[in-house]
Design a protein around this motif. Structure first.
Motif, mmCIF file in Angstrom:
data_model
loop_
_atom_site.group_PDB
_atom_site.id
_atom_site.type_symbol
_atom_site.label_atom_id
_atom_site.label_comp_id
_atom_site.label_asym_id
_atom_site.label_seq_id
_atom_site.Cartn_x
_atom_site.Cartn_y
_atom_site.Cartn_z
ATOM 1 N N PHE A 1 -6.418 -26.129 -27.262
ATOM 2 C CA PHE A 1 -6.764 -24.835 -26.672
ATOM 3 C C PHE A 1 -8.108 -24.958 -25.966
ATOM 4 C CE2 PHE A 1 -7.877 -20.447 -26.269
ATOM 5 C CZ PHE A 1 -9.155 -20.290 -26.780
ATOM 6 N N GLN B 1 -4.370 -16.301 -25.388
ATOM 7 C CA GLN B 1 -3.708 -17.597 -25.412
ATOM 8 C C GLN B 1 -2.911 -17.705 -26.707
ATOM 9 O OE1 GLN B 1 -4.542 -20.397 -22.903
ATOM 10 N NE2 GLN B 1 -2.500 -20.850 -23.674
ATOM 11 N N THR C 1 -11.781 -14.576 -25.355
ATOM 12 C CA THR C 1 -10.418 -15.119 -25.317
ATOM 13 C C THR C 1 -9.850 -15.001 -26.713
ATOM 14 O OG1 THR C 1 -10.883 -16.692 -23.542
ATOM 15 C CG2 THR C 1 -8.979 -17.143 -24.970
#
Lengths: 115, 115
Positions: free
Chosen positions: B19, B11, B109
């Protein structure tokens, strides 16, 4: 307070050479100990875990082995390294009182490059 | 076997944007933990959630554990460049005195924040 040490920090080894990585924990008794491998940009793969001296469980078949000669010492070894053994090797410890307290604390890791 | 899936894998956000990373388990978990790994560093424990529907906050970070104890999320409000790193969820389905403290980690992530 508890501390965890790993050495060496960085290692470059030729294919076919042996490997020995060491992990020691201070400030706690009878910890659970773990070895993980992390390939570049990837997640954590559990390799071995140990709940006591001489007790080793292997999670994946591979070219590596682990030993726990003392309560707070965990060693990762290989007789002959492969290119695919390259990665970031992390040792971790935890103390399980019950299911809710198995937080793992990681060492600084060893970056292994096999050429 | 038990799997923990995490999305998205990467991301990129502008500084100040929010986020969120999501974590889903194939089995019911006894607890979920979140770790942060800064670039070049080792995973560091952030928080543990145990109760169904639990929500915990750490400054700009909000952690949730699903009602069915099979999913979790981490939300960061108004990201800063110091939030850069890879965020891992890790689940445990072990119970009782036989607990080895084994965790199943998601793939992580990786968050990039543009100043």
């Amino acid at each position: 307070s508890q501390t965890i040490h790993q050495w060496p920090a960085t290692l470059v080894q030729p294919v076919g050479s042996p490997l020995s990585l060491e992990c020691t924990v201070e400030g706690t008794s009878n910890p659970n100990l773990y070895w993980y491998r992390q390939a570049a940009g990837r997640g954590l793969q559990l390799l071995f875990y140990s709940v006591g001296i001489g007790q080793i469980s292997s999670e994946v078949p591979q070219n590596l082995s682990a030993s726990r000669p003392q309560d707070r010492q965990f060693i990762l070894s290989s007789k002959k390294l492969l290119l695919s053994d390259s990665g970031f090797y992390l040792c971790a410890w935890s103390v399980s009182v019950d299911f809710s307290t198995d937080t793992q604390y990681f060492g600084p890791g060893t970056r292994l490059t096999v050429l | 076997g038990q799997q923990v899936m995490q999305i998205p894998q990467y991301q990129h956000v502008q500084e100040g944007e929010d986020f969120t990373t999501y974590c889903n388990s194939s089995t019911t978990l006894s607890n979920i933990q979140w770790y942060k790994q800064r670039p070049g560093g080792h995973p560091v424990f952030l928080i543990q959630l145990v109760k169904s529907g639990e929500v915990k906050k750490q400054k700009r970070l909000t952690f949730q554990f699903g009602e069915a104890k099979k999913n979790s999320s981490l939300h960061i409000t108004a990201t800063q460049t110091t939030d850069v790193g890879t965020y891992f969820c890790a689940g445990s389905s072990s119970w009782g005195s036989s607990n080895t403290g084994k965790l199943i980690f998601g793939q992580g992530t990786t968050l990039q924040v543009k100043p």
